[in-house]
Write a protein that holds these residues in place. Sequence first.
Motif, PDB file in Angstrom:
ATOM      1  N   GLN A 141       1.208  -1.131  -0.233  1.00 28.36           N
ATOM      2  CA  GLN A 141      -0.096  -0.191  -0.078  1.00 28.36           C
ATOM      3  C   GLN A 141       1.255   1.135   0.131  1.00 28.36           C
ATOM      4  OE1 GLN A 141      -3.289   0.574   0.142  1.00 28.36           O
ATOM      5  NE2 GLN A 141      -4.337  -1.388   0.062  1.00 28.36           N
ATOM      6  N   VAL A 142       0.511   2.195  -0.975  1.00 30.89           N
ATOM      7  CA  VAL A 142       1.164   3.111  -0.893  1.00 30.89           C
ATOM      8  C   VAL A 142       0.462   4.373  -0.072  1.00 30.89           C
ATOM      9  CG1 VAL A 142       2.137   5.101  -2.161  1.00 30.89           C
ATOM     10  CG2 VAL A 142       2.493   2.710  -2.151  1.00 30.89           C
ATOM     11  N   GLN A 143       0.468   5.450   0.194  1.00 27.02           N
ATOM     12  CA  GLN A 143      -0.602   6.408   0.967  1.00 27.02           C
ATOM     13  C   GLN A 143       0.481   7.997   0.513  1.00 27.02           C
ATOM     14  OE1 GLN A 143       0.512   4.632   3.225  1.00 27.02           O
ATOM     15  NE2 GLN A 143      -0.815   3.599   2.836  1.00 27.02           N
ATOM     16  N   LEU A 144      -0.224   9.249  -0.488  1.00 27.32           N
ATOM     17  CA  LEU A 144       0.167  10.360  -0.994  1.00 27.32           C
ATOM     18  C   LEU A 144      -0.729  11.447  -0.461  1.00 27.32           C
ATOM     19  CD1 LEU A 144      -0.342   8.890  -5.095  1.00 27.32           C
ATOM     20  CD2 LEU A 144       2.108   8.028  -3.555  1.00 27.32           C
ATOM     21  N   VAL A 145       0.052  12.355  -0.554  1.00 28.31           N
ATOM     22  CA  VAL A 145      -0.921  13.448   0.475  1.00 28.31           C
ATOM     23  C   VAL A 145      -0.192  13.897  -1.057  1.00 28.31           C
ATOM     24  CG1 VAL A 145      -1.017  14.797   2.451  1.00 28.31           C
ATOM     25  CG2 VAL A 145      -0.711  12.542   2.545  1.00 28.31           C
ATOM     26  N   GLU A 146      -1.004  15.723  -1.586  1.00 26.21           N
ATOM     27  CA  GLU A 146      -0.269  16.705  -2.205  1.00 26.21           C
ATOM     28  C   GLU A 146      -0.602  17.778  -1.483  1.00 26.21           C
ATOM     29  OE1 GLU A 146      -3.129  14.208  -5.028  1.00 26.21           O
ATOM     30  OE2 GLU A 146      -3.152  15.015  -2.705  1.00 26.21           O
ATOM     31  N   SER A 147       0.471  18.948  -1.434  1.00 27.56           N
ATOM     32  CA  SER A 147      -0.089  20.012  -1.136  1.00 27.56           C
ATOM     33  C   SER A 147       0.528  21.204  -1.902  1.00 27.56           C
ATOM     34  CB  SER A 147       1.142  20.234   0.420  1.00 27.56           C
ATOM     35  OG  SER A 147       1.934  19.898   0.491  1.00 27.56           O
ATOM     36  N   GLY A 148       0.497  22.373  -1.755  1.00 30.34           N
ATOM     37  CA  GLY A 148       2.067  23.316  -2.683  1.00 30.34           C
ATOM     38  C   GLY A 148       0.105  24.185  -3.447  1.00 30.34           C
ATOM     39  N   GLY A 149      -0.769  23.925  -3.469  1.00 32.19           N
ATOM     40  CA  GLY A 149      -2.073  24.206  -4.501  1.00 32.19           C
ATOM     41  C   GLY A 149      -2.267  25.689  -3.790  1.00 32.19           C
ATOM     42  N   GLY A 150      -3.391  25.962  -4.344  1.00 30.70           N
ATOM     43  CA  GLY A 150      -3.683  27.730  -3.766  1.00 30.70           C
ATOM     44  C   GLY A 150      -3.833  28.600  -5.253  1.00 30.70           C
ATOM     45  N   LEU A 151      -4.221  30.132  -4.581  1.00 29.74           N
ATOM     46  CA  LEU A 151      -4.762  31.410  -5.883  1.00 29.74           C
ATOM     47  C   LEU A 151      -4.030  32.094  -6.166  1.00 29.74           C
ATOM     48  CD1 LEU A 151      -7.622  32.470  -7.177  1.00 29.74           C
ATOM     49  CD2 LEU A 151      -7.545  34.086  -4.726  1.00 29.74           C
ATOM     50  N   VAL A 152      -3.472  32.207  -7.577  1.00 33.52           N
ATOM     51  CA  VAL A 152      -2.503  32.637  -7.582  1.00 33.52           C
ATOM     52  C   VAL A 152      -3.278  33.034  -9.241  1.00 33.52           C
ATOM     53  CG1 VAL A 152      -1.962  30.738  -9.712  1.00 33.52           C
ATOM     54  CG2 VAL A 152      -0.172  32.723  -8.899  1.00 33.52           C
ATOM     55  N   GLN A 153      -2.503  34.385  -9.720  1.00 31.30           N
ATOM     56  CA  GLN A 153      -3.085  35.140 -10.881  1.00 31.30           C
ATOM     57  C   GLN A 153      -3.207  34.268 -11.611  1.00 31.30           C
ATOM     58  OE1 GLN A 153      -1.571  39.457 -10.157  1.00 31.30           O
ATOM     59  NE2 GLN A 153      -3.667  39.930  -9.059  1.00 31.30           N
TER      60      GLN A 153
END
Length: 127
Positions: free
Chosen positions: A1-13
């Motif tokens: 099993q592999v767990q994946l966690v994304e980060s770094g998204g947001g609002l940008v112009q």
Amino acid sequence: QVQLVESGGGLVQAGGSLRLSCAASGRTGTTYVMGWFRQAPGKEREFVAVVSRSGGSTNYAGSVKGRFTISRDNAKNTVFLQMNSLKPDDTGVYYCAATSEIRPLVELTTGSRYDYWGQGTQVTVSS
């Protein structure tokens, strides 16, 4: 099993940059080819980029080629997606995915090829 966690998204112009990260845990290391996909509201999930097990080879969707860069740090079990010159059309939820398939990268552009998925991170590009 592999767990994946994304980060770094947001609002940008529009014209701005973001760097997404995907931290993997569990059975990781160089076992998996890693990809990024995205899904805009009301649209199908689409392929964005994929990186080989070593990090030495990559493949991109035509819509992001030249603007996005996928990379990986196997020592830290992390995959990155550097996104530059962002456009409103890049808006969506971005997903990290892992596959154990042994195929050329050009054949790993469909979601059904992937075994594990993260929960996604929202990217919103304003005009």
